[in-house]
Design an enzyme around this catalytic site. Structure first.
Site, PDB file in Angstrom:
ATOM      1  N   ASN A  10      -5.413   7.132  21.036  1.00  0.00           N
ATOM      2  CA  ASN A  10      -6.801   7.413  20.670  1.00  0.00           C
ATOM      3  C   ASN A  10      -6.777   7.953  19.242  1.00  0.00           C
ATOM      4  O   ASN A  10      -6.430   9.103  19.016  1.00  0.00           O
ATOM      5  CB  ASN A  10      -7.388   8.450  21.646  1.00  0.00           C
ATOM      6  CG  ASN A  10      -8.758   8.939  21.214  1.00  0.00           C
ATOM      7  OD1 ASN A  10      -9.391   8.355  20.326  1.00  0.00           O
ATOM      8  ND2 ASN A  10      -9.226  10.012  21.829  1.00  0.00           N
ATOM      9  N   TRP A  11      -7.134   7.090  18.319  1.00  0.00           N
ATOM     10  CA  TRP A  11      -7.042   7.471  16.902  1.00  0.00           C
ATOM     11  C   TRP A  11      -8.193   8.362  16.437  1.00  0.00           C
ATOM     12  O   TRP A  11      -8.192   8.847  15.310  1.00  0.00           O
ATOM     13  CB  TRP A  11      -6.957   6.209  16.018  1.00  0.00           C
ATOM     14  CG  TRP A  11      -5.617   5.550  16.036  1.00  0.00           C
ATOM     15  CD1 TRP A  11      -4.489   5.995  16.667  1.00  0.00           C
ATOM     16  CD2 TRP A  11      -5.250   4.321  15.381  1.00  0.00           C
ATOM     17  NE1 TRP A  11      -3.444   5.133  16.451  1.00  0.00           N
ATOM     18  CE2 TRP A  11      -3.891   4.097  15.662  1.00  0.00           C
ATOM     19  CE3 TRP A  11      -5.939   3.395  14.597  1.00  0.00           C
ATOM     20  CZ2 TRP A  11      -3.200   2.979  15.183  1.00  0.00           C
ATOM     21  CZ3 TRP A  11      -5.262   2.286  14.120  1.00  0.00           C
ATOM     22  CH2 TRP A  11      -3.902   2.082  14.412  1.00  0.00           C
ATOM     23  N   LYS A  12      -9.183   8.527  17.291  1.00  0.00           N
ATOM     24  CA  LYS A  12     -10.362   9.344  16.927  1.00  0.00           C
ATOM     25  C   LYS A  12     -10.912   8.876  15.572  1.00  0.00           C
ATOM     26  O   LYS A  12     -10.834   7.688  15.255  1.00  0.00           O
ATOM     27  CB  LYS A  12     -10.002  10.827  16.960  1.00  0.00           C
ATOM     28  CG  LYS A  12      -9.317  11.212  18.280  1.00  0.00           C
ATOM     29  CD  LYS A  12      -9.203  12.675  18.527  1.00  0.00           C
ATOM     30  CE  LYS A  12      -8.519  12.898  19.874  1.00  0.00           C
ATOM     31  NZ  LYS A  12      -8.427  14.291  20.244  1.00  0.00           N
ATOM     32  N   HIS A  91     -14.989  10.952  26.918  1.00  0.00           N
ATOM     33  CA  HIS A  91     -13.996  11.808  26.271  1.00  0.00           C
ATOM     34  C   HIS A  91     -14.595  13.206  26.083  1.00  0.00           C
ATOM     35  O   HIS A  91     -15.782  13.352  25.815  1.00  0.00           O
ATOM     36  CB  HIS A  91     -13.577  11.213  24.918  1.00  0.00           C
ATOM     37  CG  HIS A  91     -12.410  11.946  24.326  1.00  0.00           C
ATOM     38  ND1 HIS A  91     -12.553  13.124  23.645  1.00  0.00           N
ATOM     39  CD2 HIS A  91     -11.081  11.681  24.365  1.00  0.00           C
ATOM     40  CE1 HIS A  91     -11.351  13.556  23.273  1.00  0.00           C
ATOM     41  NE2 HIS A  91     -10.437  12.701  23.707  1.00  0.00           N
ATOM     42  N   GLU A  93     -14.574  15.242  23.739  1.00  0.00           N
ATOM     43  CA  GLU A  93     -15.277  15.473  22.467  1.00  0.00           C
ATOM     44  C   GLU A  93     -16.695  14.909  22.527  1.00  0.00           C
ATOM     45  O   GLU A  93     -17.622  15.477  21.968  1.00  0.00           O
ATOM     46  CB  GLU A  93     -14.464  14.863  21.309  1.00  0.00           C
ATOM     47  CG  GLU A  93     -13.233  15.716  20.997  1.00  0.00           C
ATOM     48  CD  GLU A  93     -12.047  14.947  20.447  1.00  0.00           C
ATOM     49  OE1 GLU A  93     -12.208  13.833  19.938  1.00  0.00           O
ATOM     50  OE2 GLU A  93     -10.920  15.489  20.548  1.00  0.00           O
ATOM     51  N   GLU A 163      -7.601  14.840  31.034  1.00  0.00           N
ATOM     52  CA  GLU A 163      -7.300  15.514  29.771  1.00  0.00           C
ATOM     53  C   GLU A 163      -7.868  16.931  29.787  1.00  0.00           C
ATOM     54  O   GLU A 163      -9.057  17.133  29.489  1.00  0.00           O
ATOM     55  CB  GLU A 163      -7.927  14.751  28.602  1.00  0.00           C
ATOM     56  CG  GLU A 163      -7.433  13.335  28.455  1.00  0.00           C
ATOM     57  CD  GLU A 163      -7.693  12.817  27.043  1.00  0.00           C
ATOM     58  OE1 GLU A 163      -6.722  12.521  26.342  1.00  0.00           O
ATOM     59  OE2 GLU A 163      -8.860  12.738  26.644  1.00  0.00           O
ATOM     60  N   GLY A 169      -5.342  18.431  21.310  1.00  0.00           N
ATOM     61  CA  GLY A 169      -5.220  18.778  19.893  1.00  0.00           C
ATOM     62  C   GLY A 169      -4.767  20.205  19.643  1.00  0.00           C
ATOM     63  O   GLY A 169      -4.832  20.694  18.523  1.00  0.00           O
ATOM     64  N   SER A 209      -2.073  16.740  23.955  1.00  0.00           N
ATOM     65  CA  SER A 209      -0.843  17.111  23.246  1.00  0.00           C
ATOM     66  C   SER A 209       0.407  16.402  23.783  1.00  0.00           C
ATOM     67  O   SER A 209       1.494  16.991  23.803  1.00  0.00           O
ATOM     68  CB  SER A 209      -0.645  18.627  23.237  1.00  0.00           C
ATOM     69  OG  SER A 209      -1.715  19.246  22.550  1.00  0.00           O
ATOM     70  N   GLY A 230      -3.630  11.396  21.307  1.00  0.00           N
ATOM     71  CA  GLY A 230      -4.357  11.498  20.053  1.00  0.00           C
ATOM     72  C   GLY A 230      -3.400  11.633  18.876  1.00  0.00           C
ATOM     73  O   GLY A 230      -2.873  10.649  18.349  1.00  0.00           O
ATOM     74  N   GLY A 231      -3.133  12.857  18.482  1.00  0.00           N
ATOM     75  CA  GLY A 231      -2.348  13.156  17.278  1.00  0.00           C
ATOM     76  C   GLY A 231      -1.045  12.371  17.168  1.00  0.00           C
ATOM     77  O   GLY A 231      -0.728  11.819  16.106  1.00  0.00           O
TER      78      GLY A 231
HETATM   79  P1  PGA Z   1      -4.135  14.924  21.521  1.00  0.00           P
HETATM   80  O1  PGA Z   1      -5.524  14.216  21.926  1.00  0.00           O
HETATM   81  O2  PGA Z   1      -3.034  14.045  21.986  1.00  0.00           O
HETATM   82  O3  PGA Z   1      -4.201  15.039  20.013  1.00  0.00           O
HETATM   83  O4  PGA Z   1      -4.126  16.252  22.195  1.00  0.00           O
HETATM   84  C1  PGA Z   1      -5.663  13.539  23.149  1.00  0.00           C
HETATM   85  C2  PGA Z   1      -7.047  12.979  23.295  1.00  0.00           C
HETATM   86  O5  PGA Z   1      -8.023  13.622  22.867  1.00  0.00           O
HETATM   87  O6  PGA Z   1      -7.234  11.882  23.855  1.00  0.00           O
END
Ligand code: PGA
Length: 251
Positions: A10-12, A91, A93, A163, A169, A209, A230-231
């Site tokens: 997930n590149w956001k 998600h 966010e 999640e 994050g 994470s 994500g990251g």
């Molecule tokens: P993260 O994000 O791996 O940076 O914690 C995961 C996500 O939001 O899907």
């Protein structure tokens, strides 16, 4: 529990075109007949760029309408038309920043399935909810309402991503056993909503994470079928390491 693992990036709202080119250079060629699916959710505007590189791609968000006067939205059929494989919905966010509720998320999920996308339904509790012992009830409610009125025939196109909000994050990963406990309760919920067979077939991914150093131990859990990352999905070498860890898992 499913046959294949999923490694989903997930590149956001990250990556420039040149960073995407570097990503694919560093990723190299993934093996044929692999034990996992490698998927990427870039910004919608970069979907074609990712697809050009021969990797399955999907959206981070989707409209609950398929066409018409909805300025700024992306329709499920337009995603299918472009060759997208899937979309994320719900998600954390989007739930927190854009105030998306379970009912809205359910409408997006049903429309996307109807139009032929696979859907990753994200769920997870906040730190406060976990500390108050509400993890299971919060997650179960998100699943129950998120999956309301889904046609039986579409169940196999649904993937769940657990999640925990406090792990996204933050560098704080849920321990493999903390994650496994929730995954097990999600599986139980799916048995209750669907049936044993459909629930067993469903992939339940962990996100929060995940990185090359902790992915193997997470994937090793009985009810963890993959990772939403994500990251650590932004760099080709890291994404490759996640994929290789999935390949190295025992069946
Ligand atoms: P993260 O994000 O791996 O940076 O914690 C995961 C996500 O939001 O899907």
């Amino acid at each position: 529990m499913t046959h294949k693992y999923y490694i989903v990036g997930n590149w956001k709202m990250n990556q420039s075109l040149s960073e995407i080119s570097t990503f694919f250079k560093d990723l190299g060629t993934l093996p044929d007949n692999k034990k996992y699916e490698a998927w990427i959710a870039p910004q919608a505007i970069h979907l074609s760029k990712v697809l050009e590189n021969g990797i399955k791609a999907g959206a981070q968000n989707v409209s609950d309408n398929n066409t018409g006067a909805h300025t700024g939205e992306v329709s499920p059929s337009a995603l299918i038309d472009l060759g997208a494989e899937f979309t994320l919905v719900g998600h954390s966010e989007r739930r927190a920043i854009y105030k998306e509720d379970n009912d809205f998320i359910n409408r997006k999920l049903r429309l996307s399935l109807e139009k032929g996308l696979k859907v990753i339904l994200c769920c997870g509790e906040s730190l406060e909810e976990r500390e108050n012992g509400m993890t299971e009830s919060v997650v179960n409610r998100q699943i129950e309402l998120g999956l309301q009125d889904v046609h039986e025939a579409n169940r196999s196109d649904i993937i769940i991503a657990y999640e925990p909000v406090w792990a996204i994050g933050t560098g704080k990963t849920a321990s493999p056993s903390q994650a496994e406990d929730v995954h097990q309760s999600i599986r139980t919920k799916l048995i209750e909503l669907w049936n044993e067979e459909a629930a067993k077939e469903a992939a339940i991914l962990y996100g929060g994470s995940v990185k090359p150093s902790n992915v193997a131990e997470l994937l090793n859990q009985t009810n963890i079928d993959g990772a939403l990352v994500g990251g650590a999905s932004l760099k080709g070498a890291d994404f490759r390491a996640l994929c290789d860890a999935a390949e190295d898992q025992k069946e």
